[in-house]
Design an enzyme around this catalytic site. Structure first.
Site, mmCIF file in Angstrom:
data_model
loop_
_atom_site.group_PDB
_atom_site.id
_atom_site.type_symbol
_atom_site.label_atom_id
_atom_site.label_comp_id
_atom_site.label_asym_id
_atom_site.label_seq_id
_atom_site.Cartn_x
_atom_site.Cartn_y
_atom_site.Cartn_z
ATOM 1 N N HIS A 46 -21.003 2.548 4.088
ATOM 2 C CA HIS A 46 -20.979 2.891 2.831
ATOM 3 C C HIS A 46 -22.455 1.507 3.424
ATOM 4 O O HIS A 46 -22.539 0.300 3.199
ATOM 5 C CB HIS A 46 -21.068 2.881 1.592
ATOM 6 C CG HIS A 46 -21.990 3.373 0.259
ATOM 7 N ND1 HIS A 46 -23.247 3.858 0.558
ATOM 8 C CD2 HIS A 46 -21.853 2.916 -0.810
ATOM 9 C CE1 HIS A 46 -24.079 2.893 -0.342
ATOM 10 N NE2 HIS A 46 -23.080 3.127 -1.709
ATOM 11 N N SER B 46 0.852 -1.230 -0.278
ATOM 12 C CA SER B 46 0.127 0.311 0.203
ATOM 13 C C SER B 46 0.851 1.469 0.123
ATOM 14 O O SER B 46 1.853 1.450 0.735
ATOM 15 C CB SER B 46 -0.977 -0.117 1.148
ATOM 16 O OG SER B 46 -1.180 0.833 1.470
ATOM 17 N N HIS C 122 -13.965 -3.548 -4.274
ATOM 18 C CA HIS C 122 -13.122 -4.536 -3.415
ATOM 19 C C HIS C 122 -13.507 -5.021 -1.998
ATOM 20 O O HIS C 122 -13.158 -6.133 -1.442
ATOM 21 C CB HIS C 122 -11.428 -4.291 -3.594
ATOM 22 C CG HIS C 122 -11.109 -3.127 -4.543
ATOM 23 N ND1 HIS C 122 -11.280 -3.600 -5.786
ATOM 24 C CD2 HIS C 122 -10.688 -1.830 -5.185
ATOM 25 C CE1 HIS C 122 -10.877 -3.342 -7.273
ATOM 26 N NE2 HIS C 122 -10.753 -1.877 -6.393
HETATM 27 P P1 NAD Z 1 -10.560 5.475 -1.453
HETATM 28 O O1 NAD Z 1 -11.020 4.794 -2.708
HETATM 29 O O2 NAD Z 1 -10.471 6.885 -0.840
HETATM 30 O O3 NAD Z 1 -9.886 4.520 -0.176
HETATM 31 C C1 NAD Z 1 -9.691 3.302 -0.066
HETATM 32 C C2 NAD Z 1 -7.897 3.212 0.261
HETATM 33 O O4 NAD Z 1 -8.843 1.748 1.178
HETATM 34 C C3 NAD Z 1 -7.312 3.047 -0.658
HETATM 35 O O5 NAD Z 1 -6.907 4.374 -0.201
HETATM 36 C C4 NAD Z 1 -6.270 2.397 0.121
HETATM 37 O O6 NAD Z 1 -5.369 2.951 1.671
HETATM 38 C C5 NAD Z 1 -7.450 0.630 0.548
HETATM 39 N N1 NAD Z 1 -7.264 -0.236 -0.714
HETATM 40 C C6 NAD Z 1 -7.717 0.409 -2.491
HETATM 41 N N2 NAD Z 1 -8.093 -0.327 -3.249
HETATM 42 C C7 NAD Z 1 -7.842 -1.970 -2.181
HETATM 43 C C8 NAD Z 1 -8.088 -3.453 -2.112
HETATM 44 N N3 NAD Z 1 -8.128 -3.682 -3.140
HETATM 45 N N4 NAD Z 1 -7.930 -3.691 -0.590
HETATM 46 C C9 NAD Z 1 -7.826 -3.293 0.511
HETATM 47 N N5 NAD Z 1 -7.372 -1.477 0.009
HETATM 48 C C10 NAD Z 1 -7.939 -1.036 -1.230
HETATM 49 O O7 NAD Z 1 -12.550 5.166 -0.720
HETATM 50 P P2 NAD Z 1 -13.753 5.813 0.403
HETATM 51 O O8 NAD Z 1 -14.541 6.582 -0.383
HETATM 52 O O9 NAD Z 1 -12.692 6.041 1.053
HETATM 53 O O10 NAD Z 1 -14.892 5.219 0.443
HETATM 54 C C11 NAD Z 1 -14.527 4.123 1.314
HETATM 55 C C12 NAD Z 1 -15.462 3.633 1.756
HETATM 56 O O11 NAD Z 1 -16.306 5.190 2.658
HETATM 57 C C13 NAD Z 1 -16.460 3.551 1.111
HETATM 58 O O12 NAD Z 1 -17.430 2.236 1.345
HETATM 59 C C14 NAD Z 1 -16.943 4.333 0.393
HETATM 60 O O13 NAD Z 1 -18.735 3.902 -0.431
HETATM 61 C C15 NAD Z 1 -17.992 4.571 1.936
HETATM 62 N N6 NAD Z 1 -17.770 6.475 2.085
HETATM 63 C C16 NAD Z 1 -17.399 7.223 1.251
HETATM 64 C C17 NAD Z 1 -16.718 8.804 1.471
HETATM 65 C C18 NAD Z 1 -16.125 9.556 0.052
HETATM 66 O O14 NAD Z 1 -16.301 10.846 1.646
HETATM 67 N N7 NAD Z 1 -15.587 9.520 -0.336
HETATM 68 C C19 NAD Z 1 -18.572 9.183 1.710
HETATM 69 C C20 NAD Z 1 -19.374 8.530 2.726
HETATM 70 C C21 NAD Z 1 -19.136 7.316 2.460
HETATM 71 MG MG MG Z 2 -21.757 7.052 -1.995
#
Ligand code: NAD
Ligand code: MG
Ligand code: MG
Length: 338
Positions: free
Chosen positions: A107, A50, A84
């Site tokens: 989520h 990572s 993922h």
């Molecule tokens: P992101 O894409 O910003 O980050 C995901 C992180 O997970 C990466 O930075 C890495 O550390 C890790 N990762 C990436 N690929 C991976 C893999 N294949 N296996 C394991 N780890 C891996 O994700 P996010 O936008 O923070 O979303 C995370 C969760 O939060 C989701 O369920 C999303 O729906 C939810 N969510 C996101 C937001 C938002 O502001 N982005 C808002 C509300 C809810």
């Molecule tokens: Mg969303």
């Protein structure tokens, strides 16, 4: 509808447990740092390769492999990308989950659409801040927070709700307000909102307005300021005091023009399209499409991303923002850090 605040939550519940945050992206970095600052013992679980590990260590967080982080924790918050999570859960999370642990999501997609089917001994909760991760962190640091949804899918311990409220409070949600919902309601409203209004609708509106002006011969710089830059100023007024607050501040001319012309843009046909978009979310048609898109390598997503990046509004905007350094100085997103 009841809204919960910090006074309704028992922060000591989450402070007395070890929390593994899986993923250090937009939400992951915010939850990990907010919980740590709220006195919670946090470990960030990341893949060996990572790129985020260094950022998390620099922030003073404990970092471990995903399997080790899960095995050591009482609460496991899954903040890897939605697409993922199912594979990650089957391969690295489920085999390591302690009996009676709390499995948490931000989520409801994977639980609601049954991509993940959790064991019966687990508490399964949602703590979903209603805002981008970078705001979840920046508002917490300013002493505020982002309104947060909590939901219970499975309550094996009888304490799932109190744990969810406690976690939400540690993450700053209890300062702004915590609302209880269901996995179904959160998933469907979240997908609809981001598609029709927040990410899809608003960008399409900006682009269509910009292109209408440019095609009519106006300077792209003028069109950018009018249709994109100024939107932030308008939204700030709406965010602060609602639509009337914005109408109070703009000229009477703008108010009359907006009230009479807005419904002609978002007309009956646009509303019908919104209903179709909602129906596809509710039926699972969108979910199946998105799961299939990822199975086949997410090529369509990459193609659309590329097209979006290459639009003239993006190039014009990049040049104009160079002349407004204060925007960069206060920026929320810095890929080298968060
Ligand atoms: P992101 O894409 O910003 O980050 C995901 C992180 O997970 C990466 O930075 C890495 O550390 C890790 N990762 C990436 N690929 C991976 C893999 N294949 N296996 C394991 N780890 C891996 O994700 P996010 O936008 O923070 O979303 C995370 C969760 O939060 C989701 O369920 C999303 O729906 C939810 N969510 C996101 C937001 C938002 O502001 N982005 C808002 C509300 C809810
Ligand atoms: Mg969303
Ligand atoms: Mg004007």
């Amino acid at each position: 509808m009841k809204v919960f605040y910090d006074k309704d939550a028992d922060l000591s519940l989450v402070q007395g447990r070890k929390v593994a945050i899986i993923g250090y992206g937009s939400q992951g970095h915010a939850h990990a740092n907010n919980l740590k600052d709220s006195g919670v013992s946090v470990v960030v679980g990341l893949r060996e390769s990572s790129a985020s590990a260094e950022k998390a260590r620099e922030a003073g967080l404990e970092v471990a492999g995903i399997a080790d982080a899960v095995a050591s924790a009482d609460i496991i918050m899954v903040l890897a990308p939605d697409e993922h999570q199912a594979a990650l859960y089957a391969e690295q999370i489920e085999p390591q989950l302690r009996q009676g642990a709390t499995l948490a999501f931000a989520h409801g997609f994977n639980i609601h659409f049954e991509q993940i089917r959790p064991r019966g001994d687990l508490d399964v909760i949602m703590v979903a801040p209603k805002g981008p991760g970078h705001l979840v962190r920046s508002t917490y640091k300013q002493g505020g927070g982002v309104p947060t949804l909590v939901a219970i899918f499975q309550d094996a311990s009888g304490q799932a709700r109190e744990i969810a409220l406690s976690y939400a409070s540690a993450n700053g949600g209890g300062r702004a307000g915590i609302i209880e919902t269901t996995f179904r309601e959160e998933t469907e409203t979240d997908l609809f909102g981001e598609q029709a209004v927040l990410c899809g609708g608003v960008t399409a509106l900006i682009e269509a307005g910009y292109e209408t002006l440019v095609e009519a011969g106006y300077a792209p710089e003028m069109a950018y300021f009018e249709c994109l830059h100024e939107l932030k100023l308008i939204i700030d007024l709406i965010y602060e005091g609602g639509i009337s607050n914005m109408n109070y501040s703009v000229s009477n001319t703008a108010e009359y023009g907006g009230l009479t012309r807005g419904p002609r843009v978002i007309n009956e046909s646009a509303r019908q399209t919104m209903q179709q978009i909602l129906a596809d979310v509710q039926s699972g048609a969108f979910a199946s499409e998105w799961v299939e898109e990822n199975r086949s390598g997410a090529q369509e997503l990459e193609r659309l991303r590329e097209r979006s990046r290459n639009q003239t509004i993006e190039q014009v905007g990049a040049q104009l923002r160079e002349m407004m350094p204060w925007i960069r100085e206060k920026r929320l997103v810095d890929p080298s850090r968060n």
